[in-house]
Motif scaffolding. Structure first.
Motif, PDB file in Angstrom:
ATOM      1  N   ARG A   1       1.323   4.246  -2.897  1.00  0.00           N
ATOM      2  CA  ARG A   1       1.167   5.658  -2.549  1.00  0.00           C
ATOM      3  C   ARG A   1       2.407   6.438  -3.001  1.00  0.00           C
ATOM      4  NH1 ARG A   1       0.127   5.920   3.471  1.00  0.00           N
ATOM      5  NH2 ARG A   1      -1.820   4.858   3.032  1.00  0.00           N
TER       6      ARG A   1
ATOM      7  N   ALA B   1      -3.787   0.899  -0.313  1.00  0.00           N
ATOM      8  CA  ALA B   1      -3.534   0.888   1.133  1.00  0.00           C
ATOM      9  C   ALA B   1      -4.847   0.753   1.894  1.00  0.00           C
ATOM     10  CB  ALA B   1      -2.800   2.153   1.548  1.00  0.00           C
ATOM     11  N   ARG B   2      -5.860   1.504   1.454  1.00  0.00           N
ATOM     12  CA  ARG B   2      -7.134   1.464   2.173  1.00  0.00           C
ATOM     13  C   ARG B   2      -7.869   0.148   1.964  1.00  0.00           C
ATOM     14  NH1 ARG B   2     -10.486   5.120   0.309  1.00  0.00           N
ATOM     15  NH2 ARG B   2      -8.988   6.535  -0.663  1.00  0.00           N
TER      16      ARG B   2
ATOM     17  N   GLY C   1       0.820  -1.204   0.000  1.00  0.00           N
ATOM     18  CA  GLY C   1       0.000   0.000   0.000  1.00  0.00           C
ATOM     19  C   GLY C   1       0.858   1.259   0.000  1.00  0.00           C
ATOM     20  N   GLU C   2       1.886   1.241   0.855  1.00  0.00           N
ATOM     21  CA  GLU C   2       2.797   2.390   0.931  1.00  0.00           C
ATOM     22  C   GLU C   2       3.518   2.633  -0.389  1.00  0.00           C
ATOM     23  OE1 GLU C   2       5.802   1.998   4.034  1.00  0.00           O
ATOM     24  OE2 GLU C   2       4.155   1.333   5.354  1.00  0.00           O
TER      25      GLU C   2
ATOM     26  N   ASP D   1      -4.275   6.335  -2.487  1.00  0.00           N
ATOM     27  CA  ASP D   1      -4.476   5.613  -1.240  1.00  0.00           C
ATOM     28  C   ASP D   1      -5.281   4.334  -1.390  1.00  0.00           C
ATOM     29  OD1 ASP D   1      -3.163   6.865   0.676  1.00  0.00           O
ATOM     30  OD2 ASP D   1      -4.864   7.978   1.528  1.00  0.00           O
ATOM     31  N   THR D   2      -5.811   4.116  -2.606  1.00  0.00           N
ATOM     32  CA  THR D   2      -6.812   3.062  -2.767  1.00  0.00           C
ATOM     33  C   THR D   2      -6.305   1.699  -2.309  1.00  0.00           C
ATOM     34  OG1 THR D   2      -7.314   4.305  -4.747  1.00  0.00           O
ATOM     35  CG2 THR D   2      -8.617   2.304  -4.360  1.00  0.00           C
TER      36      THR D   2
END
Ligand code: SF4
Lengths: 278, 492
Positions: free
Chosen positions: A95, A104-105, A91-92, A101-102
């Protein structure tokens, strides 16, 4: 508690007995287990071989399939570590690459509720004596991603020590890697094989009948090496030991000598469990 | 980096020989296991080890983030203290600077303090070409030099040699380099050390020029620090008239105070000593005390390129303690030479492909020289997540992407040798993204299992050469679950 079994693609395809053992064990402890059929692979092999972008859809699928459950239990230290350690990192990275952010979220919700089996037993259910019976000498190999990635510590040993009839022998050089390492086993097969042979020799020196671990990928490599070196030992997943009871012994309790199957232990695993009728 | 390693074969090929060399395996196993256990003990004594490790990491990260500022400050401090600072963008430039400086003294020999940076740039070879002889004075480095060998460990360059082999090298070679080995030299450590002492003493007393690296440079004061065990470094740093230090730019720390952390973590991690016997510090020049002329050559050689990479830059925190080598199961079996660089082991596997780029066969294979067991990360005193960087570099090789070379951003193409793997990974991802396809594959495998071979041909031999194949079960778990629990099959 709605618990999902994340079996992993390797176990699903090659080691169904481990899956059945987890189901038996958790059911015996009063946990209702589901196996969501949409599950496949966590993407670890892709990620670790350098194909992070191929791993991303698999991670998204994982989050989708398992998102609704309260806990996700997996009998694999390395796949557990993939979700817990590397999903946040994926996720990081997305980003950092300006992809927002999709990812990661999407992945965040499944990360804290994914447990390796022994963690789930000790930390969530709060048991160390699971009522198992396994009258054998056993030595335990802590696999790297469970040991250093998840920090399983002495949980597996505490569980094994509480098993009736089981004699636990300390494995010399226990914390050294067995040499599997996913595609490492193929890309650097000489070094991998040398590491495997050293692990097997250490295991043999304990005189135990069984080498136990919490990861079948490592056991596939160690067991395959045992078969070639013609040792009398069997590789057995910890779930199969913990699932074994006096009333219903399993996982090699009545198996023949190792090395008789195509993989040492495979013969024993097919024993005592349901064979398909077809 | 040094020309010695150009044209090295890929890691697996280079490791093949080492794995099958019983003497080498024995030497390495004994040495790494001994130091491994000692380090663990020395670290366990320190109650605030985790905090020291975190502090070391943060000091280095902070310095790297403001490297431009600290380097300029360092230059000012060194200059103010009477030293002369030179900037070298690459190995060639650094070698040229040092060669010219030695020539200017009119000398034709130098004594050297053990230094990774000068090995990295191949300084001895460059000096040799200019008619200048460089004498290594670190005991292990001397063994390597006399044996016309290559170093295989950061701290113990001759770790691959046992005492008998060292005795033979001394007896055979010392005479040609200076004072010969004493008659009847045995392989007891005390006798070997005495032979080296006699041989080297002569060089220390004669040399007018010393060449060193440094473990740390303090920006605030312009002080350089060399940490060692033997005292030979101290001789080289104090006896000659001219001292030339070649140091990588990442070795700077902001303040004197920061040494407090590293002077605790470095000796315990590297030699398992609570404190190393010799810590030499010098600030420019002082009349009547030590060298009268001091030159500092600041070396880049791929470091700012490495710094540009968000994931890979943590490799620049390395303080070269070699703890990661000593715990690495791959290093233990493959030996240091297989890494094709002066930086072997886990740190070498992430540093060499960043400093040199991933174009050569050896550099493209180094990120795969690991089972990702994580033992290196556990022991690293500056918490470099070596497995993370390895995977990141694998990605660069397998999938290509942006990297920085010589200060410019370049877009690397995926490496050629990985086409089949890439296709397989894509196919696997396709199947894994469709449970129905996975299920069909499992069914096919189970249905044909009686015909499965016990060994595999071609590339499959990499597995089945030493390991049995797993047997495919009669039924996958998925199929069993569906049959017994009626789980809904998901097909897309
Ligand atoms: S990477 Fe860490 S453990 Fe390895 S040499 Fe550098 S500082 Fe030491």
């Amino acid at each position: 508690m709605r618990v999902a079994l994340f079996l992993t693609c390797v176990n699903d395809t090659l080691y169904p007995d481990t899956g059945r053992a987890v189901v038996d064990l958790l059911t015996r402890l009063g946990v209702e287990v589901d196996f969501p059929m949409g599950q496949t692979c966590c993407g670890q092999a892709h990620y670790n071989t350098g194909y992070r972008h191929e791993a991303e859809p698999l991670a998204r699928r994982f989050a989708e399939v398992f998102g609704e459950y309260e806990a996700i239990v997996t009998p694999s230290g390395s796949c557990g570590a993939m979700v817990r350690e590397l999903y946040p990192r994926m996720g990081e990275r997305a980003r950092a690459e300006g992809r927002g952010d999709t990812l990661a979220r999407t992945l965040a919700p499944v990360v804290p509720k994914t447990y390796e089996l022994t963690e789930f037993l000790v930390d969530v259910l709060g048991v160390t004596d699971v009522g198992a019976y396994y009258p054998h000498t056993v030595t335990y190999h802590p696999t790297c991603h469970g040991l250093r990635g998840l920090g399983l510590g002495d949980r597996p040993r505490r569980l094994l020590r509480a098993v009736g009839g089981l004699e636990l022998r300390e494995l010399p050089g226990a914390e050294e890697c067995c040499g599997f390492g996913g595609t490492f086993a193929l890309k650097n097969s000489d070094v991998s094989a040398a590491m495997g042979a050293d692990k097997v020799r250490n295991a043999e020196s304990t005189g135990a009948e069984v080498l136990c671990a919490a990861d079948n990928s490592c056991l596939m490599h160690i067991g395959g090496t045992m078969g070639r070196l013609r040792t009398g030992m069997r590789p057995v997943h910890i779930a199969e030991i913990l699932a074994s009871t006096e009333a219903r012994p399993r996982a090699g309790t009545e198996a023949g000598p190792a090395g008789t199957g195509a993989i040492a232990g495979a013969g024993s695993r097919a024993n005592g469990t349901e064979e398909p009728k077809a | 980096m040094s020309g010695t390693f150009i044209g090295m074969p890929a890691f697996p090929k280079a490791a093949h020989e080492a794995v099958n060399n019983a003497t080498l395996r024995g030497n390495l196993r004994h040495a790494t296991h001994t130091i491994r256990a000692k380090r663990a003990k020395a670290v366990a004594e320190v109650s605030d080890w985790a905090e020291l490790r975190e502090a070391g990491k943060r000091i280095k990260d902070h310095t790297l983030r403001h490297l431009d500022r600290y380097l300029v400050q360092l230059e000012e401090s060194v200059t103010a203290a009477g030293g002369v600072v030179h900037w070298a963008a690459d190995a060639e430039e650094a070698n040229r600077i040092v060669t010219d400086l030695v020539r200017a003294t009119g000398e034709s020999e130098v004594v050297k303090v053990k230094s990774m940076a000068t090995q990295e740039i191949g300084l001895n070879e460059a000096l040799e070409a200019a008619g200048i002889r460089a004498y290594e004075t670190d005991l292990a480095e001397l063994i390597v030099q006399l044996g016309k060998d290559r170093p295989s460990h950061i701290l113990v360059p001759a770790i691959h040699r046992n005492r008998g082999e060292i005795r033979d090298v001394f007896v055979r070679e010392m005479g040609a380099w200076g004072r010969a080995a004493p008659e009847g030299l045995t392989d007891t450590p005390a006798e070997l050390a005495e032979a080296a002492r006699l041989h080297l003493r002569e060089k220390f007393l004669r040399a007018k020029v010393g060449v060193s690296g440094a473990n740390f440079m303090v920006a605030e004061t312009g002080t350089l620090v060399v940490v060692e065990s033997e005292g030979n470094g101290r001789m080289c740093l104090t006896l000659p008239e001219t001292l030339i230090s070649v140091v990588g730019i990442e070795k700077v720390v902001p303040a004197w105070r920061d040494l407090e952390v590293f002077l605790q973590t470095l000796p315990r991690s590297s030699t398992a000593e609570r404190m190393n016997p010799y810590t030499s510090m010098w600030t420019g020049t002082t009349d009547g005390d030590g060298p009268r002329t001091f030159h500092l050559v600041l070396l880049d050689n791929g470091r700012t390129d490495t710094l540009a990479d968000e994931v890979g830059r943590q490799a620049l925190r390395c303080i070269r303690c070699s703890a990661c080598l000593n715990v690495c199961p791959v290093y233990e079996r493959a030996g240091g030479h297989a890494y094709g660089s002066v930086y072997p082991g886990p740190i070498g596997a992430i540093l060499s492909p960043q400093l040199r780029g991933t174009a050569s066969e050896i550099d493209a294979s180094l990120p795969y020289a690991s089972s990702l067991c994580g033992a290196c990360y556990d022991v690293c005193p500056v918490a470099i997540d070596i497995p993370e960087v390895l995977v990141h570099l694998r990605e660069r090789i397998a999938q290509g992407g942006r990297a920085t070379r010589n200060g410019d951003t370049v877009v690397l193409r995926p490496a050629k040798g990985h086409a089949a793997e890439r296709a397989a990974m894509r196919a696997a991802r396709w199947a894994f993204d469709r449970p129905g396809a996975l299920r069909a594959g499992q069914r096919l495998a189970s249905g044909t299992r009686r015909f499965h071979p016990r060994t595999l041909p071609g590339p499959g031999r990499a597995w089945s050469g030493t390991r049995e194949l797993p047997a495919v079960p009669a039924e996958s778990f998925r199929a069993w679950w569906q049959r017994t629990r009626g789980g809904k099959d998901v097909t897309e």
